[in-house]
Write a protein that holds these residues in place. Structure first.
Motif, PDB file in Angstrom:
ATOM      1  N   GLU A   1      18.920   8.059  -1.726  1.00  0.00           N
ATOM      2  CA  GLU A   1      19.615   6.922  -2.329  1.00  0.00           C
ATOM      3  C   GLU A   1      19.135   5.621  -1.682  1.00  0.00           C
ATOM      4  O   GLU A   1      18.893   5.563  -0.479  1.00  0.00           O
ATOM      5  N   THR A   2      18.988   4.573  -2.494  1.00  0.00           N
ATOM      6  CA  THR A   2      18.622   3.264  -1.963  1.00  0.00           C
ATOM      7  C   THR A   2      19.779   2.294  -2.138  1.00  0.00           C
ATOM      8  O   THR A   2      20.646   2.495  -2.981  1.00  0.00           O
ATOM      9  N   THR A   3      19.764   1.252  -1.343  1.00  0.00           N
ATOM     10  CA  THR A   3      20.771   0.206  -1.444  1.00  0.00           C
ATOM     11  C   THR A   3      20.058  -1.130  -1.575  1.00  0.00           C
ATOM     12  O   THR A   3      18.976  -1.312  -1.034  1.00  0.00           O
ATOM     13  N   SER A   4      20.651  -2.056  -2.329  1.00  0.00           N
ATOM     14  CA  SER A   4      20.030  -3.345  -2.585  1.00  0.00           C
ATOM     15  C   SER A   4      20.776  -4.436  -1.838  1.00  0.00           C
ATOM     16  O   SER A   4      21.987  -4.510  -1.878  1.00  0.00           O
ATOM     17  N   GLY A   5      20.001  -5.299  -1.187  1.00  0.00           N
ATOM     18  CA  GLY A   5      20.561  -6.459  -0.515  1.00  0.00           C
ATOM     19  C   GLY A   5      19.725  -7.668  -0.860  1.00  0.00           C
ATOM     20  O   GLY A   5      18.616  -7.819  -0.336  1.00  0.00           O
TER      21      GLY A   5
ATOM     22  N   GLY B   1      12.506   3.447 -14.076  1.00  0.00           N
ATOM     23  CA  GLY B   1      13.881   3.652 -14.510  1.00  0.00           C
ATOM     24  C   GLY B   1      14.797   4.302 -13.502  1.00  0.00           C
ATOM     25  O   GLY B   1      15.932   4.611 -13.820  1.00  0.00           O
ATOM     26  N   THR B   2      14.352   4.505 -12.270  1.00  0.00           N
ATOM     27  CA  THR B   2      15.198   5.107 -11.249  1.00  0.00           C
ATOM     28  C   THR B   2      15.163   4.262  -9.987  1.00  0.00           C
ATOM     29  O   THR B   2      14.184   3.569  -9.729  1.00  0.00           O
ATOM     30  N   LEU B   3      16.230   4.305  -9.232  1.00  0.00           N
ATOM     31  CA  LEU B   3      16.307   3.545  -7.987  1.00  0.00           C
ATOM     32  C   LEU B   3      16.301   4.459  -6.764  1.00  0.00           C
ATOM     33  O   LEU B   3      16.718   4.067  -5.685  1.00  0.00           O
ATOM     34  N   GLU B   4      15.774   5.677  -6.901  1.00  0.00           N
ATOM     35  CA  GLU B   4      15.705   6.574  -5.753  1.00  0.00           C
ATOM     36  C   GLU B   4      14.483   6.237  -4.907  1.00  0.00           C
ATOM     37  O   GLU B   4      13.503   5.664  -5.393  1.00  0.00           O
ATOM     38  N   CYS B   5      14.553   6.558  -3.639  1.00  0.00           N
ATOM     39  CA  CYS B   5      13.478   6.262  -2.692  1.00  0.00           C
ATOM     40  C   CYS B   5      12.197   6.987  -3.112  1.00  0.00           C
ATOM     41  O   CYS B   5      12.214   8.186  -3.370  1.00  0.00           O
ATOM     42  N   PRO B   6      11.055   6.265  -3.180  1.00  0.00           N
ATOM     43  CA  PRO B   6       9.810   6.918  -3.567  1.00  0.00           C
ATOM     44  C   PRO B   6       9.240   7.841  -2.486  1.00  0.00           C
ATOM     45  O   PRO B   6       8.368   8.654  -2.771  1.00  0.00           O
TER      46      PRO B   6
ATOM     47  N   ASP C   1       0.812  -1.225   0.000  1.00  0.00           N
ATOM     48  CA  ASP C   1       0.000   0.000   0.000  1.00  0.00           C
ATOM     49  C   ASP C   1       0.840   1.267   0.000  1.00  0.00           C
ATOM     50  O   ASP C   1       0.311   2.358  -0.070  1.00  0.00           O
ATOM     51  N   GLY C   2       2.155   1.114   0.063  1.00  0.00           N
ATOM     52  CA  GLY C   2       3.044   2.265   0.121  1.00  0.00           C
ATOM     53  C   GLY C   2       3.260   2.891  -1.243  1.00  0.00           C
ATOM     54  O   GLY C   2       2.702   2.453  -2.262  1.00  0.00           O
ATOM     55  N   PRO C   3       4.088   3.926  -1.291  1.00  0.00           N
ATOM     56  CA  PRO C   3       4.349   4.633  -2.545  1.00  0.00           C
ATOM     57  C   PRO C   3       5.120   3.783  -3.542  1.00  0.00           C
ATOM     58  O   PRO C   3       5.832   2.858  -3.180  1.00  0.00           O
TER      59      PRO C   3
ATOM     60  N   GLY D   1      17.951  -8.315  -3.467  1.00  0.00           N
ATOM     61  CA  GLY D   1      16.671  -7.982  -4.086  1.00  0.00           C
ATOM     62  C   GLY D   1      15.749  -7.129  -3.238  1.00  0.00           C
ATOM     63  O   GLY D   1      14.716  -6.673  -3.699  1.00  0.00           O
ATOM     64  N   LEU D   2      16.098  -6.886  -1.995  1.00  0.00           N
ATOM     65  CA  LEU D   2      15.315  -6.013  -1.125  1.00  0.00           C
ATOM     66  C   LEU D   2      16.015  -4.668  -1.062  1.00  0.00           C
ATOM     67  O   LEU D   2      17.191  -4.579  -0.703  1.00  0.00           O
ATOM     68  N   PHE D   3      15.305  -3.613  -1.439  1.00  0.00           N
ATOM     69  CA  PHE D   3      15.878  -2.274  -1.452  1.00  0.00           C
ATOM     70  C   PHE D   3      15.500  -1.546  -0.183  1.00  0.00           C
ATOM     71  O   PHE D   3      14.391  -1.700   0.330  1.00  0.00           O
ATOM     72  N   ALA D   4      16.414  -0.748   0.344  1.00  0.00           N
ATOM     73  CA  ALA D   4      16.165   0.051   1.541  1.00  0.00           C
ATOM     74  C   ALA D   4      16.746   1.440   1.324  1.00  0.00           C
ATOM     75  O   ALA D   4      17.806   1.593   0.717  1.00  0.00           O
ATOM     76  N   CYS D   5      16.041   2.434   1.833  1.00  0.00           N
ATOM     77  CA  CYS D   5      16.511   3.815   1.731  1.00  0.00           C
ATOM     78  C   CYS D   5      17.552   4.062   2.810  1.00  0.00           C
ATOM     79  O   CYS D   5      17.395   3.624   3.952  1.00  0.00           O
ATOM     80  N   VAL D   6      18.619   4.768   2.456  1.00  0.00           N
ATOM     81  CA  VAL D   6      19.663   5.077   3.431  1.00  0.00           C
ATOM     82  C   VAL D   6      19.300   6.289   4.281  1.00  0.00           C
ATOM     83  O   VAL D   6      19.932   6.524   5.308  1.00  0.00           O
ATOM     84  N   ASP D   7      18.263   7.051   3.902  1.00  0.00           N
ATOM     85  CA  ASP D   7      17.873   8.254   4.645  1.00  0.00           C
ATOM     86  C   ASP D   7      16.636   8.065   5.521  1.00  0.00           C
ATOM     87  O   ASP D   7      16.520   8.651   6.576  1.00  0.00           O
ATOM     88  N   CYS D   8      15.672   7.258   5.072  1.00  0.00           N
ATOM     89  CA  CYS D   8      14.457   7.028   5.855  1.00  0.00           C
ATOM     90  C   CYS D   8      14.264   5.516   6.038  1.00  0.00           C
ATOM     91  O   CYS D   8      15.120   4.735   5.671  1.00  0.00           O
ATOM     92  N   SER D   9      13.160   5.095   6.570  1.00  0.00           N
ATOM     93  CA  SER D   9      12.962   3.667   6.890  1.00  0.00           C
ATOM     94  C   SER D   9      12.213   2.908   5.797  1.00  0.00           C
ATOM     95  O   SER D   9      11.743   1.803   6.034  1.00  0.00           O
TER      96      SER D   9
END
Length: 85
Positions: free
Chosen positions: A65-69, A55-60, A48-50, A71-79
């Motif tokens: 910036e996001t990082t991939s581990g 074509g971009t990997l930035e946090c919605p 249900d999230g954004p 196949g799971l992406f996480a934002c480095v600035d927010c949760s």
């Protein structure tokens, strides 16, 4: 019999294969490899999230910036966490 390595004589031009070692010497540049752009979209794990922009990997959420581990992406600035679809 003892195995031995042999080095081809690069001065021999009777062979039909390329006589230049890789990476090609002189004016031989090789064949260009095609490059395709990614058109994936990041989506939130909860469903249900954004959803991110194509074509971009930035946090919605915060556009950070996001990082991939695995196949799971996480934002480095927010949760925010999500996957690429």
């Amino acid at each position: 019999m003892t195995p031995q390595l042999t080095t081809p004589d690069l001065r021999d031009t009777t062979d039909t294969a390329s006589t230049y070692p890789f990476p090609y010497g002189g004016s031989h540049s090789g064949v260009a490899i095609p490059h395709h752009r990614c058109r994936g979209v990041l989506r939130s794990v909860d469903g249900d999230g954004p959803i991110g922009a194509a074509g971009t990997l930035e946090c919605p959420v915060c556009h950070g910036e996001t990082t991939s581990g695995a196949g799971l992406f996480a934002c480095v600035d927010c949760s925010w966490t999500g996957t690429l679809r």
